[in-house]
Design an enzyme around this catalytic site. Structure first.
Site, PDB file in Angstrom:
ATOM      1  CE  LYS A  57      -3.773   2.562   0.128  1.00 29.75           C
ATOM      2  NZ  LYS A  57      -3.942   3.428  -1.073  1.00 29.75           N
ATOM      3  CB  CYS A 153      -2.796   8.216  -6.282  1.00 25.98           C
ATOM      4  SG  CYS A 153      -4.656   7.755  -5.247  1.00 25.98           S
ATOM      5  N   GLY A 240     -10.321  -3.427 -11.925  1.00 25.57           N
ATOM      6  CA  GLY A 240     -10.429  -4.867 -12.653  1.00 25.57           C
ATOM      7  C   GLY A 240     -11.142  -5.072 -13.555  1.00 25.57           C
TER       8      GLY A 240
HETATM    9  C1  LIG Z   1      -9.028  -0.079  -3.268  1.00 23.92           C
HETATM   10  C2  LIG Z   1      -7.518  -0.309  -4.029  1.00 23.92           C
HETATM   11  C3  LIG Z   1      -6.199   0.561  -3.267  1.00 23.92           C
HETATM   12  C4  LIG Z   1      -4.897   1.392  -4.079  1.00 23.92           C
HETATM   13  N1  LIG Z   1      -4.385   1.261  -3.463  1.00 23.92           N
HETATM   14  C5  LIG Z   1      -3.034   2.047  -4.406  1.00 23.92           C
HETATM   15  C6  LIG Z   1      -1.708   2.737  -4.044  1.00 23.92           C
HETATM   16  O1  LIG Z   1      -1.951   3.144  -3.105  1.00 23.92           O
HETATM   17  N2  LIG Z   1      -1.187   3.665  -4.546  1.00 23.92           N
HETATM   18  C7  LIG Z   1      -1.157   2.510  -5.845  1.00 23.92           C
HETATM   19  O2  LIG Z   1      -0.107   2.937  -6.644  1.00 23.92           O
HETATM   20  N3  LIG Z   1      -2.113   2.450  -7.034  1.00 23.92           N
HETATM   21  C8  LIG Z   1      -3.028   1.605  -5.753  1.00 23.92           C
HETATM   22  N4  LIG Z   1      -4.639   1.170  -6.696  1.00 23.92           N
HETATM   23  C9  LIG Z   1      -4.306   0.779  -7.685  1.00 23.92           C
HETATM   24  C10 LIG Z   1      -3.846  -1.137  -7.916  1.00 23.92           C
HETATM   25  O3  LIG Z   1      -2.318  -1.363  -7.773  1.00 23.92           O
HETATM   26  C11 LIG Z   1      -3.847  -1.174  -9.727  1.00 23.92           C
HETATM   27  O4  LIG Z   1      -2.850   0.075 -10.084  1.00 23.92           O
HETATM   28  C12 LIG Z   1      -5.451  -0.427 -10.309  1.00 23.92           C
HETATM   29  O5  LIG Z   1      -6.304  -1.251  -9.184  1.00 23.92           O
HETATM   30  C13 LIG Z   1      -5.150  -1.416 -11.836  1.00 23.92           C
HETATM   31  O6  LIG Z   1      -4.940  -3.243 -11.872  1.00 23.92           O
HETATM   32  P1  LIG Z   1      -6.554  -4.014 -11.181  1.00 23.92           P
HETATM   33  O7  LIG Z   1      -7.286  -3.743 -11.860  1.00 23.92           O
HETATM   34  O8  LIG Z   1      -5.804  -5.590 -11.147  1.00 23.92           O
HETATM   35  O9  LIG Z   1      -7.713  -3.553  -9.614  1.00 23.92           O
HETATM   36  C14 LIG Z   1      -5.196   0.565  -5.702  1.00 23.92           C
HETATM   37  C15 LIG Z   1      -6.231  -0.090  -6.169  1.00 23.92           C
HETATM   38  C16 LIG Z   1      -7.370  -0.177  -5.329  1.00 23.92           C
HETATM   39  C17 LIG Z   1      -8.816  -1.509  -6.355  1.00 23.92           C
END
Ligand SMILES: Cc1cc2nc3c(=O)[nH]c(=O)nc-3n(C[C@H](O)[C@H](O)[C@H](O)COP(=O)(O)O)c2cc1C
Length: 325
Positions: A57, A153, A240
């Site tokens: 995180k 972000c 997602g």
């Molecule tokens: C609940 C949540 C919290 C996230 N927190 C961070 C974070 O703290 N730092 C970051 O670089 N990306 C963060 N992300 C982004 C994810 O690391 C990732 O880049 C993004 O969700 C796309 O991948 P996915 O579709 O497999 O979830 C977060 C995503 C979600 C869903």
């Protein structure tokens, strides 16, 4: 520094290792930042040491409560979050989270965020200072195998994505962080830009070792009965399956624009999804949202990649990107 990270994956005839700067990850499958905390909640459910990498995180200089609730809403093909980088801050991270991370055998990449260039730099300096002060014996792990710099972000007013849309700021920030650590530096980019390749080239020029591609896509859901956005802050970051084609296209574009490795992320839930990213040019991948519904997804994806490599007679995972016609 030339750190080979070992995992508990049984030795096989395939080469699954991935190199990011001086770091060698045992396999290409990582868990994405923000979807796995600092690992501790998943110990019972996931064999973390069999992963290629754990991306933590975000860590910021000061503790952050994050945004007001509600901060999550489901969509037909994904999730919108507006967590707002909630985290305990770098001091508590070092005291409470790092000791556990040092016991991990997979690569541990610390996700770093900040509102200003100085804040990113201060987080890195504090972590590097702490690591020098505690020192590491031979065979002991530092718990910090690299940094993933979150310049993407969408859920904060200052910093985050506002850095990630400006190549000049990205190059300057990367160069400033490069001067503060010899560990691998991965810049995590936003898809919410006109040309992600421009941003990736700026990160490479500043000295980045790799690019993570992509963070969430800005999205919004409106509650038509309550007549207000479904999450308190209005819009948030969509993740997602819905964003997978966006992530694959960005990976394809960025991997052709830079020489450094690309780490694909966005909507991976099955091995086939991961292989799309590897064919598009990614050297490694991360899995985020899919972990919420099935914490075993990273293992299933890794098994599926191995099966696919056997079926296609590919010995080295790093060669998959060369196979795209
Ligand atoms: C609940 C949540 C919290 C996230 N927190 C961070 C974070 O703290 N730092 C970051 O670089 N990306 C963060 N992300 C982004 C994810 O690391 C990732 O880049 C993004 O969700 C796309 O991948 P996915 O579709 O497999 O979830 C977060 C995503 C979600 C869903």
């Amino acid at each position: 520094m030339n750190e080979q990270v070992h995992s508990d994956i049984p030795s096989i005839d395939l080469d699954l290792s991935v190199r990011i700067g001086e770091l060698i990850m045992p396999n290409p499958v990582g868990v994405a930042s923000g979807c796995f905390g600092y690992g501790e909640e998943y110990d019972e459910l996931v064999h973390i040491d069999a992963l290629g990498a754990l991306y933590t995180k975000a860590v910021t200089l000061e503790p952050r409560q994050g945004n007001p609730a509600p901060r999550l809403v489901e969509t037909p093909m994904g999730l919108i979050n507006s967590i707002g980088l909630a985290n305990p801050g770098v001091e508590r991270f070092l005291q409470e989270k790092l000791p556990l991370l040092r016991r991990r055998r997979c690569a541990v990449i610390i996700n770093v965020a900040g509102s200003t260039e100085d804040e990113y730099a201060a987080v890195l300096e504090r972590i590097e200072g702490h690591l020098s002060a505690i020192g590491t014996q031979q065979e002991e792990r530092s718990g910090v195998d690299g940094y993933e710099i979150n310049v993407s972000c969408p859920n904060v007013h200052r910093g985050g994505m506002s850095f990630g849309i400006d190549p000049v700021l990205i190059e300057r920030l990367t160069r400033s962080l490069r001067g503060r650590t010899a560990r691998p530096l991965i810049l995590k980019l936003s898809p919410n830009v006109t040309d992600i390749a421009d941003i990736a080239r700026a990160a490479e020029a500043g000295g980045a070792d790799a690019i993570s591609c992509v963070n969430t896509v800005v999205g919004m859901v409106i509650d038509t009965e309550k007549l207000r956005p479904a999450i308190a802050r209005g819009s948030g970051g969509l993740s997602g399956p819905a964003i997978r084609p966006i992530g694959v296209a960005a990976t394809y574009k960025v991997s052709r624009a830079v020489q450094i490795p690309v780490i694909g992320v966005g909507g991976i839930a099955r091995a086939d999804d991961a292989i799309q990213y590897l064919l598009a040019g990614a050297q490694a991948i991360q899995i985020g949202t899919a972990i919420f519904t099935n914490p075993r997804t990273p293992h299933e994806v890794l098994d599926g990649i191995v099966g696919w490599m056997r079926r296609h007679a590919v010995k080295c995972v790093r060669d998959i990107g060369l196979m795209l016609q």
